[in-house]
Design an enzyme around this catalytic site. Structure first.
Site, PDB file in Angstrom:
ATOM      1  N   LYS A 146      -8.443  -3.852  12.349  1.00  0.00           N
ATOM      2  CA  LYS A 146      -7.211  -3.390  13.044  1.00  0.00           C
ATOM      3  C   LYS A 146      -6.708  -4.278  14.265  1.00  0.00           C
ATOM      4  CE  LYS A 146      -6.244  -0.392   9.768  1.00  0.00           C
ATOM      5  NZ  LYS A 146      -4.891  -0.846   9.099  1.00  0.00           N
ATOM      6  N   ARG A 171       0.326   5.719  -1.326  1.00  0.00           N
ATOM      7  CA  ARG A 171      -0.627   6.963  -1.125  1.00  0.00           C
ATOM      8  C   ARG A 171      -0.288   7.010   0.286  1.00  0.00           C
ATOM      9  NH1 ARG A 171      -5.945   7.957  -3.114  1.00  0.00           N
ATOM     10  NH2 ARG A 171      -5.120   7.188  -5.187  1.00  0.00           N
ATOM     11  N   TYR A 173     -14.020  -1.692  10.615  1.00  0.00           N
ATOM     12  CA  TYR A 173     -12.562  -1.184  10.340  1.00  0.00           C
ATOM     13  C   TYR A 173     -11.781  -1.477  11.657  1.00  0.00           C
ATOM     14  CZ  TYR A 173      -8.738   2.161   9.765  1.00  0.00           C
ATOM     15  OH  TYR A 173      -7.356   2.555   9.903  1.00  0.00           O
ATOM     16  N   GLN A 196       5.058  -5.717  20.585  1.00  0.00           N
ATOM     17  CA  GLN A 196       4.227  -4.381  20.912  1.00  0.00           C
ATOM     18  C   GLN A 196       3.447  -3.749  19.977  1.00  0.00           C
ATOM     19  OE1 GLN A 196       5.372  -3.979  24.213  1.00  0.00           O
ATOM     20  NE2 GLN A 196       6.108  -5.821  24.212  1.00  0.00           N
ATOM     21  N   ASN A 246       1.170  -2.473   5.235  1.00  0.00           N
ATOM     22  CA  ASN A 246       0.378  -0.969   5.357  1.00  0.00           C
ATOM     23  C   ASN A 246      -0.983  -0.997   4.632  1.00  0.00           C
ATOM     24  OD1 ASN A 246       0.360   2.033   5.785  1.00  0.00           O
ATOM     25  ND2 ASN A 246       0.255   1.711   3.566  1.00  0.00           N
ATOM     26  N   SER A 268      -3.997   0.716  13.942  1.00  0.00           N
ATOM     27  CA  SER A 268      -4.762   1.928  14.213  1.00  0.00           C
ATOM     28  C   SER A 268      -5.160   2.126  15.717  1.00  0.00           C
ATOM     29  CB  SER A 268      -6.238   2.026  13.495  1.00  0.00           C
ATOM     30  OG  SER A 268      -6.911   3.043  13.660  1.00  0.00           O
ATOM     31  N   ASP A 309      -2.383  -7.276  -5.728  1.00  0.00           N
ATOM     32  CA  ASP A 309      -3.742  -7.186  -4.721  1.00  0.00           C
ATOM     33  C   ASP A 309      -3.310  -8.171  -3.711  1.00  0.00           C
ATOM     34  OD1 ASP A 309      -5.966  -7.140  -3.411  1.00  0.00           O
ATOM     35  OD2 ASP A 309      -7.310  -7.916  -4.961  1.00  0.00           O
ATOM     36  N   GLY A 355       0.674  -1.259  -0.127  1.00  0.00           N
ATOM     37  CA  GLY A 355      -0.032   0.096  -0.060  1.00  0.00           C
ATOM     38  C   GLY A 355       0.826   1.325   0.032  1.00  0.00           C
TER      39      GLY A 355
END
Length: 241
Positions: free
Chosen positions: A156, A12, A152, A232, A87, A139, A60, A9
């Site tokens: 994560k 961007r 989402y 971690q 990422n 996240s 992909d 990823g």
């Protein structure tokens, strides 16, 4: 020392900053992208104008075969994988009752399955070499949860659980596995937020500002050089949580 680093990823946002800055520091970067070919070619051109090379590879990684192709390409060309930075990901703001089966499956496939596939394929080479480092981008919502982003947040949180479990399993092979959990970062993913919403968030953050992609990249630099940190979940969120 130059490292062979895959960044998924990378066209961007945080991934782009990671790939760009690590390439500037002399590492060999295999920058993965899926749909944003124009963006990744812009990055490659920008770096080449400064006499910095970067390798790009379309895949992909939410599918097993495409993840395999990326790993095989890297090993065939460079002989090994030193660092894997997972990422690739998407987000979606949607009320829980409105999340469709397709929404759920796409989120889990893109955000969580990709980490599973890439880590499983890459760690085979790392285990053989008795050395390696996997860095997952999760996240803050994987830790504390987010309203209207249940799927989402789950994806994560799954990454963080995989990080902690895999660190224990791969530790004897001298492979470190860590996760970085960013707070609100100034990327395209958060462009949907209004200025008022951004200001309200800043008011809740002790440092009174949102983060930038370079804040995440600096942590990655440290994790690459470090030799004793594993398992971690590192929160970079200005003290928000």
């Amino acid at each position: 020392m130059n490292k062979i680093i895959i960044v998924t990823g990378a066209s961007r946002g945080i991934g782009r900053e990671i790939a760009k800055e690590l390439a500037k520091k002399g590492h060999t970067i295999i920058a993965n992208y899926n749909k944003s070919e124009e963006k990744i070619l812009e990055l490659k051109k920008e770096l080449e104008e400064n006499k910095i090379n970067i390798d790009i590879f379309k895949a992909d990684v939410s599918t097993r075969r495409e993840a395999q192709k990326l790993v095989e390409y890297t090993i065939n060309k460079y002989g090994k994988i030193d660092i894997l930075i997972n990422n690739a990901g998407i987000s979606q703001f949607k009320e829980f009752t409105q999340i469709t089966d397709e929404d759920w499956e796409k989120m889990i496939k893109t955000n969580l399955n990709s980490v599973f596939y890439m880590s499983q394929e890459a760690c085979k080479n790392m285990i053989h070499n008795k050395k390696g480092c996997i860095i997952n981008i999760s996240s803050i919502w994987g830790i504390i949860g987010a309203s209207c982003e249940v799927h989402y947040s789950v994806s994560k949180a799954g990454i963080d659980a995989m990080t902690k479990s895999l660190a224990k399993e791969l530790g004897p092979s001298n492979i470190r596995v860590n996760s970085i959990a960013p707070g609100i970062i100034n990327t395209e993913m958060n462009k949907r937020l209004s200025q008022e919403e951004i200001q309200n968030i800043k008011n809740e953050i002790p440092l009174e500002k949102i983060g930038n992609s370079i804040d995440i990249e600096r942590c990655i630099e440290w994790l690459i050089e470090d030799e004793y940190t594993t398992g971690q979940i590192i929160s970079i969120n200005g003290g928000w949580a």
